[in-house]
Design a protein around this motif. Sequence first.
Motif, PDB file in Angstrom:
ATOM      1  N   ARG A  81       0.782  -1.282  -0.010  1.00 23.19           N
ATOM      2  CA  ARG A  81      -0.022   0.136   0.103  1.00 23.19           C
ATOM      3  C   ARG A  81       0.905   1.191  -0.034  1.00 23.19           C
ATOM      4  N   HIS A  82       0.252   2.296  -0.697  1.00 19.36           N
ATOM      5  CA  HIS A  82       1.123   3.345  -0.846  1.00 19.36           C
ATOM      6  C   HIS A  82       0.326   4.580  -0.277  1.00 19.36           C
ATOM      7  N   ALA A  83       1.045   5.698   0.450  1.00 14.86           N
ATOM      8  CA  ALA A  83       0.589   6.837   0.794  1.00 14.86           C
ATOM      9  C   ALA A  83       0.330   7.778  -0.324  1.00 14.86           C
ATOM     10  N   PRO A  84      -0.743   8.542  -0.499  1.00 13.21           N
ATOM     11  CA  PRO A  84      -0.837   9.611  -1.760  1.00 13.21           C
ATOM     12  C   PRO A  84       0.703  10.315  -2.000  1.00 13.21           C
ATOM     13  N   ASP A  85       1.291  10.815  -1.279  1.00 13.14           N
ATOM     14  CA  ASP A  85       2.655  11.339  -1.553  1.00 13.14           C
ATOM     15  C   ASP A  85       3.812  10.082  -0.936  1.00 13.14           C
ATOM     16  N   VAL A  86       4.929  10.027  -1.274  1.00 19.95           N
ATOM     17  CA  VAL A  86       5.920   9.198  -1.192  1.00 19.95           C
ATOM     18  C   VAL A  86       6.617   9.919   0.112  1.00 19.95           C
ATOM     19  N   PHE A  87       7.084  11.061   0.239  1.00 16.72           N
ATOM     20  CA  PHE A  87       7.700  11.863   1.431  1.00 16.72           C
ATOM     21  C   PHE A  87       7.614  13.167   1.012  1.00 16.72           C
ATOM     22  N   THR A  88       7.724  14.025   2.145  1.00 12.12           N
ATOM     23  CA  THR A  88       7.558  15.445   2.041  1.00 12.12           C
ATOM     24  C   THR A  88       8.599  16.011   3.040  1.00 12.12           C
ATOM     25  N   VAL A 105       3.990  15.555 -10.519  1.00 10.58           N
ATOM     26  CA  VAL A 105       3.703  16.229  -9.145  1.00 10.58           C
ATOM     27  C   VAL A 105       4.807  16.713  -8.570  1.00 10.58           C
ATOM     28  N   THR A 106       5.732  15.577  -8.504  1.00 13.80           N
ATOM     29  CA  THR A 106       7.234  16.098  -8.134  1.00 13.80           C
ATOM     30  C   THR A 106       7.798  17.086  -8.719  1.00 13.80           C
ATOM     31  N   MET A 107       7.711  17.283 -10.087  1.00 17.99           N
ATOM     32  CA  MET A 107       8.353  18.132 -10.764  1.00 17.99           C
ATOM     33  C   MET A 107       7.911  19.691 -10.347  1.00 17.99           C
ATOM     34  N   ALA A 108       6.442  19.708 -10.174  1.00 18.57           N
ATOM     35  CA  ALA A 108       5.722  21.106  -9.752  1.00 18.57           C
ATOM     36  C   ALA A 108       6.393  21.292  -8.478  1.00 18.57           C
ATOM     37  N   SER A 109       6.628  20.311  -7.402  1.00 17.75           N
ATOM     38  CA  SER A 109       6.923  20.740  -6.266  1.00 17.75           C
ATOM     39  C   SER A 109       8.588  21.339  -6.345  1.00 17.75           C
ATOM     40  N   MET A 110       9.465  20.766  -6.937  1.00 17.45           N
ATOM     41  CA  MET A 110      10.717  21.052  -6.985  1.00 17.45           C
ATOM     42  C   MET A 110      10.939  22.677  -7.894  1.00 17.45           C
ATOM     43  N   GLU A 111       9.979  22.593  -8.760  1.00 13.83           N
ATOM     44  CA  GLU A 111       9.925  23.951  -9.552  1.00 13.83           C
ATOM     45  C   GLU A 111       9.759  25.087  -8.733  1.00 13.83           C
ATOM     46  N   GLN A 112       8.997  24.955  -7.511  1.00  9.78           N
ATOM     47  CA  GLN A 112       8.689  26.200  -6.615  1.00  9.78           C
ATOM     48  C   GLN A 112      10.241  26.785  -6.061  1.00  9.78           C
ATOM     49  N   PHE A 113      11.076  25.667  -6.103  1.00 10.66           N
ATOM     50  CA  PHE A 113      12.437  26.378  -5.360  1.00 10.66           C
ATOM     51  C   PHE A 113      13.348  26.986  -6.290  1.00 10.66           C
ATOM     52  N   ALA A 114      13.337  26.499  -7.684  1.00 12.81           N
ATOM     53  CA  ALA A 114      14.099  27.121  -8.583  1.00 12.81           C
ATOM     54  C   ALA A 114      13.774  26.890 -10.082  1.00 12.81           C
ATOM     55  N   PRO A 115      13.419  27.921 -10.841  1.00 12.55           N
ATOM     56  CA  PRO A 115      13.046  27.431 -12.445  1.00 12.55           C
ATOM     57  C   PRO A 115      13.803  26.440 -12.964  1.00 12.55           C
ATOM     58  N   GLY A 116      13.312  25.522 -13.364  1.00 15.35           N
ATOM     59  CA  GLY A 116      14.231  24.560 -14.144  1.00 15.35           C
ATOM     60  C   GLY A 116      14.457  23.455 -13.273  1.00 15.35           C
ATOM     61  N   ASP A 117      14.190  23.411 -11.990  1.00 10.30           N
ATOM     62  CA  ASP A 117      14.424  22.166 -11.225  1.00 10.30           C
ATOM     63  C   ASP A 117      13.381  21.116 -11.389  1.00 10.30           C
ATOM     64  N   GLY A 118      12.297  21.416 -11.843  1.00  4.61           N
ATOM     65  CA  GLY A 118      11.369  20.404 -12.282  1.00  4.61           C
ATOM     66  C   GLY A 118      12.012  19.459 -13.475  1.00  4.61           C
ATOM     67  N   GLU A 119      12.434  20.073 -14.409  1.00  3.99           N
ATOM     68  CA  GLU A 119      12.984  19.261 -15.688  1.00  3.99           C
ATOM     69  C   GLU A 119      14.292  18.562 -15.253  1.00  3.99           C
ATOM     70  N   ARG A 120      14.921  19.251 -14.295  1.00  8.74           N
ATOM     71  CA  ARG A 120      16.223  18.626 -13.688  1.00  8.74           C
ATOM     72  C   ARG A 120      16.054  17.516 -13.077  1.00  8.74           C
ATOM     73  N   TRP A 121      14.880  17.367 -12.271  1.00 15.39           N
ATOM     74  CA  TRP A 121      14.476  16.287 -11.630  1.00 15.39           C
ATOM     75  C   TRP A 121      14.191  15.132 -12.503  1.00 15.39           C
ATOM     76  N   ARG A 122      13.066  15.560 -13.623  1.00 12.05           N
ATOM     77  CA  ARG A 122      13.030  14.665 -14.631  1.00 12.05           C
ATOM     78  C   ARG A 122      14.351  13.973 -15.212  1.00 12.05           C
ATOM     79  N   SER A 123      15.199  14.911 -15.444  1.00 12.18           N
ATOM     80  CA  SER A 123      16.361  14.358 -16.231  1.00 12.18           C
ATOM     81  C   SER A 123      17.109  13.427 -15.252  1.00 12.18           C
ATOM     82  N   ALA A 124      17.313  13.616 -13.863  1.00 19.06           N
ATOM     83  CA  ALA A 124      17.925  12.640 -12.984  1.00 19.06           C
ATOM     84  C   ALA A 124      17.281  11.492 -12.973  1.00 19.06           C
ATOM     85  N   TYR A 125      15.805  11.739 -12.959  1.00 16.50           N
ATOM     86  CA  TYR A 125      15.037  10.371 -12.854  1.00 16.50           C
ATOM     87  C   TYR A 125      15.259   9.411 -14.176  1.00 16.50           C
TER      88      TYR A 125
END
Length: 527
Positions: A81-88, A105-125
């Motif tokens: 079973r999974h929680a709605p979000d993995v961790f915060t 959803v993860t990308m949107a959260s990371m984007e709040q801290f720096a423009p482009g970090d959403g895509e950077r997270w996708r790239s890392a993933y």
Amino acid sequence: MKVTVDAIVVGAGHNGLVAANLLADAGWSVVVVEATPRPGGAVRSGFITAPGYLSDLFSSFYPLGIASPVLRDLDLGLDWRHAPDVFTHLLPDGRAATVNRDISVTMASMEQFAPGDGERWRSAYEEWRGISGPLVEAVLRPFPPVRAGAALLGRLKVPGAVRMARRLVLSVRQLGSELFRGEGATLALAGCALHTDLSPEEAGGGVYGWLLAMLGQEVGWPVPAGGAQRITDALVDRLTARGGEIIYDAPVERVLIARGRAMGVRTAGGQDLRARRAVLADVPAPALYLDLVGERWLPPRMVDDLTHFRWDGATVKIDWAVRGKIPWRNPAAAGAGTVHLGADLNGLTRYSAELATDTVPDKPFLLFGQMTTADPRHSPPGTESAWAYTHLPHREHWAAGEIEEHVARMEAVVEEHAPGFGGLVAGRNVFSPAGLERENPSLVGGSLGGGTSAAFQQLFLRPVPGLGRADTPVDRLFLAGSSAHPGGGVHGAPGANAARAALARDRRIAGSVYRAVISAAHRGVLG
């Protein structure tokens, strides 16, 4: 009562049970000898706070469990079973960095801290996804991981392998700064790294943070429906169905050795149990070598190396029965199975430095679990079965008053992020470092990982230099606990590695005997 079987496994923690199952699968007769009244070690559940509130007593969320090829191959039939979000990760200023299995959803959260970090997270993933299969295999298989390593090299190619080798030694602060621009994504990695005893500045910490965060993105941090106990119950049921036996309340006081070979064990009650083929020990390395084996059977240099064995930090854990949902100041934490709270990146560094200098942190960093959010079976509807743990310096003794003071600090951190939390608590249980060890003797001084995760005690250096495999200096004796490679976590790898080593040793001996008989026959000695 005289007992003689093919293999004796000391300890019914999950690694011991994995080892016993694999040996039973090979047709061996197996007896597991457990010091306490119940199986599971650090994989257990119980009602310890208030009626109707189920707590996972030690470990809880299992990204390595669901990803582990060892547990997958055992086909335990678990319902994850999974929680709605993995961790915060909640920052002191109230912001939140959230990882969700939905990459957008993860990308949107990371984007709040720096423009482009959403895509950077996708790239890392995407980079992770390209190598996750062989990488997890390489981590969890015996060292050196020849087949999995070759598969990984095939994916990475030589230039990629060199870059990966560099990544393995980066601190999590350095890795985060190279991958991202904002603090949120780096904190997501750093909070994961601090599930171990590594600081944000420590070499090798980056790979732990990256591994747990990316596993969270890929497979989540799930829990078994009905609690951690389901893992243990499934392993026990599987073993007994194959003829395996578990003896409880029987601490082992000695491994019986003759002519350099493990022949069985002697319990504290004076019972001798004989092993025809192997003894496997799911206990910490110092306990096995110094207490159960003794210096007589060990190389002098190894005895000296064991004096430098380093434990991971002590742990204080609180479980709560909460008469409602946690009143988070930032609602982003409401759907997370695990919440990291109490520090930004510099705060994590200060917290780690205090632990390293034997100082009790004034503002502890907490790992906070919302078990009902992940699995509704943990408590009545509309309530929460919650826990939090934090680390302390590893010491031989803590006074009760010191633990009480630190529990107050921990609850103050929760109250800061969730005002009104204390008024909702219907019941509470505290495990001090000594309490953890009483419940599970392998959690020495409240250490959860079987020894530090620092680079100087990993791979072929775990538990001491030169012992990167399950084999020991005593023939037919194998180390099956988390002090062995690849270390702590609920994935079963140390137990599986020990079982494979025992089976391989037995095959080699059988092959040698067979060749000797055939050679003698050819010389006309037989018949």
